[in-house]
Design a protein around this motif. Structure first.
Motif, PDB file in Angstrom:
ATOM      1  N   LYS A 171       0.823  -1.200   0.113  1.00 43.09           N
ATOM      2  CA  LYS A 171      -0.007  -0.051  -0.080  1.00 43.09           C
ATOM      3  C   LYS A 171       0.733   1.316  -0.045  1.00 43.09           C
ATOM      4  N   ASP A 172       2.038   1.227   0.584  1.00 45.85           N
ATOM      5  CA  ASP A 172       2.791   2.439   0.689  1.00 45.85           C
ATOM      6  C   ASP A 172       3.765   2.537  -0.703  1.00 45.85           C
ATOM      7  N   GLY A 173       3.625   1.520  -1.399  1.00 44.56           N
ATOM      8  CA  GLY A 173       4.525   1.366  -2.461  1.00 44.56           C
ATOM      9  C   GLY A 173       5.830   0.668  -2.363  1.00 44.56           C
ATOM     10  N   LEU A 174       6.426   0.402  -1.129  1.00 45.19           N
ATOM     11  CA  LEU A 174       7.652  -0.009  -0.774  1.00 45.19           C
ATOM     12  C   LEU A 174       7.425  -1.371   0.051  1.00 45.19           C
ATOM     13  N   GLY A 175       6.564  -2.168  -0.120  1.00 43.80           N
ATOM     14  CA  GLY A 175       6.682  -3.333   0.515  1.00 43.80           C
ATOM     15  C   GLY A 175       5.875  -3.049   2.057  1.00 43.80           C
ATOM     16  N   ASP A 176       5.228  -2.106   2.367  1.00 44.60           N
ATOM     17  CA  ASP A 176       4.684  -1.847   3.705  1.00 44.60           C
ATOM     18  C   ASP A 176       5.600  -2.141   4.682  1.00 44.60           C
ATOM     19  N   CYS A 177       7.070  -1.526   4.471  1.00 39.39           N
ATOM     20  CA  CYS A 177       7.862  -1.556   5.645  1.00 39.39           C
ATOM     21  C   CYS A 177       8.260  -0.193   6.099  1.00 39.39           C
ATOM     22  N   PRO A 178       7.753   0.708   6.736  1.00 42.78           N
ATOM     23  CA  PRO A 178       8.088   1.987   6.940  1.00 42.78           C
ATOM     24  C   PRO A 178       9.245   2.184   7.562  1.00 42.78           C
ATOM     25  N   ASP A 179       9.889   3.312   7.391  1.00 43.29           N
ATOM     26  CA  ASP A 179      11.084   3.593   7.986  1.00 43.29           C
ATOM     27  C   ASP A 179      11.013   5.084   8.905  1.00 43.29           C
ATOM     28  N   PRO A 180      10.913   4.620  10.262  1.00 45.34           N
ATOM     29  CA  PRO A 180      10.819   5.789  11.285  1.00 45.34           C
ATOM     30  C   PRO A 180      11.865   7.050  10.999  1.00 45.34           C
ATOM     31  N   ASP A 181      12.833   6.594  10.461  1.00 48.39           N
ATOM     32  CA  ASP A 181      13.889   8.024  10.371  1.00 48.39           C
ATOM     33  C   ASP A 181      14.013   8.479   8.787  1.00 48.39           C
ATOM     34  N   ALA A 182      12.669   8.005   8.105  1.00 49.88           N
ATOM     35  CA  ALA A 182      12.857   8.476   6.681  1.00 49.88           C
ATOM     36  C   ALA A 182      12.755  10.036   6.643  1.00 49.88           C
ATOM     37  N   PRO A 183      13.300  10.694   5.416  1.00 52.86           N
ATOM     38  CA  PRO A 183      13.341  11.886   5.365  1.00 52.86           C
ATOM     39  C   PRO A 183      12.077  12.694   5.198  1.00 52.86           C
ATOM     40  N   GLY A 184      12.146  13.887   5.716  1.00 58.05           N
ATOM     41  CA  GLY A 184      10.788  14.503   5.621  1.00 58.05           C
ATOM     42  C   GLY A 184      10.494  15.186   4.273  1.00 58.05           C
ATOM     43  N   LEU A 185       9.311  15.459   4.009  1.00 56.45           N
ATOM     44  CA  LEU A 185       8.854  16.247   2.837  1.00 56.45           C
ATOM     45  C   LEU A 185       9.307  17.692   2.668  1.00 56.45           C
ATOM     46  N   GLU A 186       9.966  18.382   3.800  1.00 63.46           N
ATOM     47  CA  GLU A 186      10.471  19.661   3.574  1.00 63.46           C
ATOM     48  C   GLU A 186      11.825  19.516   2.763  1.00 63.46           C
ATOM     49  N   LEU A 187      12.179  18.265   2.443  1.00 61.78           N
ATOM     50  CA  LEU A 187      13.311  18.169   1.588  1.00 61.78           C
ATOM     51  C   LEU A 187      13.053  18.629   0.266  1.00 61.78           C
ATOM     52  N   LEU A 188      11.581  18.630  -0.337  1.00 56.78           N
ATOM     53  CA  LEU A 188      11.167  18.569  -1.501  1.00 56.78           C
ATOM     54  C   LEU A 188      11.393  19.964  -2.040  1.00 56.78           C
ATOM     55  N   GLN A 189      11.865  19.961  -3.397  1.00 57.88           N
ATOM     56  CA  GLN A 189      12.039  21.361  -3.879  1.00 57.88           C
ATOM     57  C   GLN A 189      10.672  22.145  -4.084  1.00 57.88           C
ATOM     58  N   LYS A 190      10.816  23.390  -4.116  1.00 50.28           N
ATOM     59  CA  LYS A 190       9.445  24.255  -4.065  1.00 50.28           C
ATOM     60  C   LYS A 190       8.776  24.259  -5.316  1.00 50.28           C
ATOM     61  N   LYS A 191       9.908  24.228  -6.414  1.00 45.44           N
ATOM     62  CA  LYS A 191       9.374  24.229  -7.884  1.00 45.44           C
ATOM     63  C   LYS A 191       8.583  22.970  -8.085  1.00 45.44           C
ATOM     64  N   LYS A 192       7.661  23.034  -8.953  1.00 41.95           N
ATOM     65  CA  LYS A 192       6.821  21.738  -9.387  1.00 41.95           C
ATOM     66  C   LYS A 192       7.472  20.962 -10.480  1.00 41.95           C
ATOM     67  N   ALA A 193       7.161  19.852 -10.376  1.00 37.56           N
ATOM     68  CA  ALA A 193       7.714  18.858 -11.469  1.00 37.56           C
ATOM     69  C   ALA A 193       7.817  19.210 -12.829  1.00 37.56           C
ATOM     70  N   VAL A 194       6.692  19.685 -13.545  1.00 35.42           N
ATOM     71  CA  VAL A 194       6.511  19.888 -14.708  1.00 35.42           C
ATOM     72  C   VAL A 194       7.374  21.241 -15.052  1.00 35.42           C
ATOM     73  N   THR A 195       7.255  22.136 -14.309  1.00 36.62           N
ATOM     74  CA  THR A 195       8.375  23.341 -14.334  1.00 36.62           C
ATOM     75  C   THR A 195       9.782  23.089 -14.324  1.00 36.62           C
ATOM     76  N   ALA A 196      10.047  22.145 -13.489  1.00 36.30           N
ATOM     77  CA  ALA A 196      11.238  21.673 -13.381  1.00 36.30           C
ATOM     78  C   ALA A 196      11.760  21.083 -14.460  1.00 36.30           C
ATOM     79  N   MET A 197      11.134  20.258 -15.253  1.00 34.26           N
ATOM     80  CA  MET A 197      11.328  19.560 -16.442  1.00 34.26           C
ATOM     81  C   MET A 197      11.769  20.336 -17.301  1.00 34.26           C
ATOM     82  N   ILE A 198      10.854  21.268 -17.710  1.00 40.25           N
ATOM     83  CA  ILE A 198      10.958  22.394 -18.732  1.00 40.25           C
ATOM     84  C   ILE A 198      12.313  23.172 -18.580  1.00 40.25           C
TER      85      ILE A 198
END
Length: 317
Positions: free
Chosen positions: A83-110
């Motif tokens: 269900k989570d896409g990676l075998g349902d084995c969560p990582d409590p120390d996974a990086p947070g989404l604050e690391l994402l770029q502010k620019k959206k994907a399509v804009t970044a591609m272009i």
């Protein structure tokens, strides 16, 4: 040095494709763009960051893309990837989404294509929604690409999601239609049935995952659910005929990395059926040249599996 943009819906095979790219010293990943698909978009973003963390490559920018198809009903592949896409084995120390770029994907591609005209290879292992939106926003975007590699579609009307449809194309048929119609850069497609015929033997997978590294431990953890599914009677005949594991997305990545990986392909115009009761989302190959399309895609038929095995082994070192 090959410059890649990777467009993913990070499930198990996307993770494998990303790790193969990151392990190649001759590859620069300019960015990873995320799309809904194997799992909802929020999970895709988290999963992508988890893969980059285990590879010690959180310096690579990750961008939020489309969370739903252009017109189709949203679907996911939790029955195969967890269900989570990676075998349902969560990582409590996974990086947070604050690391994402502010620019959206399509804009970044272009923007990345504009900054590196004629040098960027786009590897698409997700539903093609981000790519379809990109060409609508900037019709000249495909012209700036060096090449496009797609995992998606099918050649023998053998589905894995519907009777005649492969998941990535069925998840957003309109997007697949737009991309195959408007992207006129060199285009290479790794379709579903082809990947089934080129599965990795289970004996190799055991050797691959037995490496004593953090990456191998991570991969063994996230693939356990999928391996059990792939080895079950439910999936044997429909997928790899019991021969081994089918890492669909990695075939497109391997071809993008190594020009000699593809040993046989058909050059043919392709499109996508948008209406049929059973065939919506099915890829159509125009061997009779009735579509009057000048642009043709290279549809993979055979590859050098020994090269793929080496890439897989190196990805977990």
């Amino acid at each position: 040095m090959k410059k890649l943009i990777i467009d993913v819906d990070t499930g198990v095979d996307d993770a494998q494709a990303i790790m193969v790219a990151l392990a190649d010293p001759d590859v620069t990943v300019l960015g990873i763009t995320c799309c809904f698909g194997n799992t909802p978009l929020q999970n895709v973003l988290k999963n992508t960051l988890r893969v980059l963390k285990v590879c010690n490559r959180l310096d690579i920018p990750v961008f939020r893309g489309c969370g739903k198809p252009l017109l189709a009903h949203k679907r996911h592949a939790g029955d195969y990837h967890g269900k989570d896409g990676l075998g349902d084995c969560p990582d409590p120390d996974a990086p947070g989404l604050e690391l994402l770029q502010k620019k959206k994907a399509v804009t970044a591609m272009i923007k990345l294509a504009k900054q590196n005209p004629g040098e960027v290879t786009l590897v698409a292992t997700a539903p093609l929604t981000n790519l379809a939106v990109a060409v609508q926003l900037d019709p000249s975007f495909p012209e700036r690409l060096k090449a496009l590699y797609i995992m998606g579609g099918n050649t023998d009307s053998r589905g894995n999601t519907t009777v005649c449809g492969e998941f990535n194309f069925v998840a957003d048929p309109e997007a697949a239609y737009v991309v195959l119609d408007r992207y006129t850069c060199p285009t290479y497609i790794a379709p579903w049935e082809f990947s089934c015929r080129n599965s990795l033997p289970w004996s190799f997978c055991e050797k691959w995952l037995s490496q004593k590294t953090e990456k191998a431990a991570f991969m063994k953890n996230i693939t356990n659910f999928t391996f059990q599914k792939a080895q079950s009677a439910e999936y044997d005949k429909e997928t790899t005929e019991g021969k081994g594991f089918n890492s669909c997305d990695t075939y497109a990545m391997a071809a993008a990395i190594d020009d000699t990986f593809i040993t046989e392909s058909d050059e043919v115009a392709v499109t996508v059926e948008l209406e049929g009761t059973y065939t919506r989302g099915m890829m159509v190959l125009d061997y009779m040249k009735m579509l009057d399309k000048k642009h043709k895609a290279f549809v993979m038929k055979n590859v050098d599996l020994e090269k793929l095995k080496k890439m897989f082994m190196n990805s977990l070192k």
